[in-house]
Write an enzyme that holds these catalytic residues in place. Structure first.
Site, PDB file in Angstrom:
ATOM      1  N   LYS A   1      79.154 -51.032 -41.123  1.00  0.00           N
ATOM      2  CA  LYS A   1      79.912 -49.791 -41.315  1.00  0.00           C
ATOM      3  C   LYS A   1      81.062 -49.598 -40.329  1.00  0.00           C
ATOM      4  CE  LYS A   1      76.824 -46.909 -38.578  1.00  0.00           C
ATOM      5  NZ  LYS A   1      75.527 -46.264 -38.580  1.00  0.00           N
TER       6      LYS A   1
ATOM      7  N   ARG B   1      68.340 -36.321 -36.091  1.00  0.00           N
ATOM      8  CA  ARG B   1      69.248 -36.609 -37.194  1.00  0.00           C
ATOM      9  C   ARG B   1      68.340 -36.714 -38.410  1.00  0.00           C
ATOM     10  NH1 ARG B   1      73.621 -41.510 -37.403  1.00  0.00           N
ATOM     11  NH2 ARG B   1      72.041 -42.446 -38.740  1.00  0.00           N
TER      12      ARG B   1
HETATM   13  C1  LIG Z   1      74.797 -47.040 -37.817  1.00  0.00           C
HETATM   14  C2  LIG Z   1      73.372 -47.248 -38.065  1.00  0.00           C
HETATM   15  C3  LIG Z   1      72.732 -48.376 -37.525  1.00  0.00           C
HETATM   16  C4  LIG Z   1      73.423 -49.389 -36.646  1.00  0.00           C
HETATM   17  O1  LIG Z   1      73.780 -48.813 -35.403  1.00  0.00           O
HETATM   18  P1  LIG Z   1      74.363 -49.708 -34.207  1.00  0.00           P
HETATM   19  O2  LIG Z   1      74.285 -48.825 -33.022  1.00  0.00           O
HETATM   20  O3  LIG Z   1      75.760 -50.064 -34.584  1.00  0.00           O
HETATM   21  O4  LIG Z   1      73.500 -50.909 -34.091  1.00  0.00           O
HETATM   22  C5  LIG Z   1      71.383 -48.546 -37.829  1.00  0.00           C
HETATM   23  N1  LIG Z   1      70.722 -47.648 -38.590  1.00  0.00           N
HETATM   24  C6  LIG Z   1      71.310 -46.557 -39.118  1.00  0.00           C
HETATM   25  C7  LIG Z   1      70.523 -45.626 -39.959  1.00  0.00           C
HETATM   26  C8  LIG Z   1      72.654 -46.325 -38.871  1.00  0.00           C
HETATM   27  O5  LIG Z   1      73.233 -45.232 -39.395  1.00  0.00           O
END
Ligand SMILES: *Cc1c(COP(=O)(O)O)cnc(C)c1O
Length: 379
Positions: free
Chosen positions: A35, A130
């Site tokens: 993302k 969250r």
């Molecule tokens: C963005 C996200 C991740 C990955 O996070 P990083 O800190 O980039 O490793 C994993 N799980 C969820 C639900 C996320 O939204």
């Protein structure tokens, strides 16, 4: 020169291998998260070359891109699907993270209509506030999901260190494992996945404290920037500079550090404060907040300091780097906010390189239209 972010695909492949190996030693599967870079297929491709088996993104648009380029790779939807997104979720995602029974029922109906089974991971909220179901309500929700014909309850998951900044530890992540075990006992069914978080769970892997039972992590930043995200320490053997931002100096002049006149509001409605450091050589770069948030980058040349930025200009102190002047190109390392900003800004050119060998240096691969998002072509 347009501001550009130079993306070293070999370093991304290398960092992916570093994370995969670290996780593999603990019996953990790594799902790579796309993302932060709009699921750009060249970067996702580097992750897959390293051995990644599943890609994950928060947005369905990005899953659509991944699906088009890698039709055989199973995809995970990270952000909770909205009720309005049920069709595309079932179409694009092999598995999705969920916390709302109403949405889960709709996902089940859609999957049944398509003659499919959609896999879901139920998210538990262990304190980060969250997404997720509060622990005491989870068994009931899980039991209901297990009875939905279109769904397979793949397992449980947690996301920490995002909103509340709660650090994953043996205690909170361990609670996820116990919840999963209790659920397995009460239902008599095995859960395939216990998904123990994001790059903030990497310190637990490094210290050997990741509770046994956790068998999946969802990793973005750890791969892209080579760091865990609790203290932002570099992972052993990882490259910190898979992404480098570059921008050109437009003006270089000696000026005072405190503006002359009465200070009102700046372009963003803030009243700026200035420290008087006397006269300094100030360079103005063709790089502004529309390209990247200045808080998310740091000059690679330690002699250079950032004063501030407006929409289209970054102002830096180059007094201690006298050889720099108009036309010079300055390089910056990016943090997560800088990476996200640069990758999502249509003004920043994405340049892909591969470092084939030390002798060959850097091979530049021009890719696509420079201003693909703006629809105009510049030299
Ligand atoms: C963005 C996200 C991740 C990955 O996070 P990083 O800190 O980039 O490793 C994993 N799980 C969820 C639900 C996320 O939204």
């Amino acid at each position: 020169m347009l501001p550009e972010i130079v993306i070293d695909l070999d370093k991304i492949e290398h960092n992916t291998k570093v994370v995969l190996e670290l996780a593999r030693q603990a019996g953990v599967e790594t799902v790579a998260v796309t993302k932060a870079f709009l699921a750009e297929p060249q970067i996702a491709g580097a992750m897959l070359r390293a051995g990644i088996k599943m890609l994950a993104d928060a947005r369905l648009e990005n899953l659509e891109i991944l699906h088009r380029h890698f039709p055989d790779v199973p995809l995970m939807l990270l952000r909770l699907p909205g009720l309005s997104q049920v069709k595309d979720t079932v179409r694009l995602a092999a598995v999705s993270l969920n916390s709302e029974l109403k949405v889960l029922r709709a996902l089940s109906e859609e999957a049944k209509d398509r003659g499919k089974k959609h896999r879901v991971i139920l998210m538990a909220d262990l304190g980060d506030l969250r997404e997720g179901i509060w622990a005491e309500n989870l068994p009931e929700a899980a039991a209901e999901v297990m009875n939905m014909d279109g769904l397979i309850l793949e397992g449980l998951g947690v996301n920490l260190a995002c909103y509340g900044g709660i650090i994953p530890n043996a205690d909170n992540v361990g609670r996820l494992v116990s919840m999963a075990q209790e659920l397995e006992i009460s239902s008599g069914r095995k859960l395939q996945v216990i998904s123990g978080g994001n790059s903030a769970s990497l310190p637990l892997l490094l210290s050997g404290e990741l509770p046994s039972g956790i068998n999946q992590l969802r990793i973005g930043e750890g791969i892209l920037l080579g760091r865990e995200t609790v203290k932002r320490r570099l992972l052993p053997g990882a490259a910190a500079d898979a992404f480098v931002l570059r921008a050109e100096v437009l003006e270089s002049r000696d000026k005072p550090t405190v503006p002359i006149g009465n200070v009102g509001q700046d372009a963003f409605g803030e009243t700026p404060q200035f420290e008087d450091e006397g006269w300094r050589r100030r360079a103005i770069l063709a790089l502004g907040r529309q390209d990247v948030p200045p808080e998310g980058i740091s000059p690679r040349d330690e002699r250079v300091k950032i004063f501030g930025a407006s929409s289209d200009h970054l102002i830096v102190d180059i007094t201690d780097a006298p050889e720099l002047g108009v036309g010079s190109v300055l390089e910056f390392n990016v943090r997560y906010a800088g990476l996200l900003g640069a990758m999502t800004s249509p003004y920043v050119y994405k340049r892909f390189v591969t470092t084939k060998s030390k002798n060959l240096g850097v091979r530049i691969q021009e890719s696509g239209d420079r201003r693909q998002n703006l629809g105009v072509r510049m030299s």
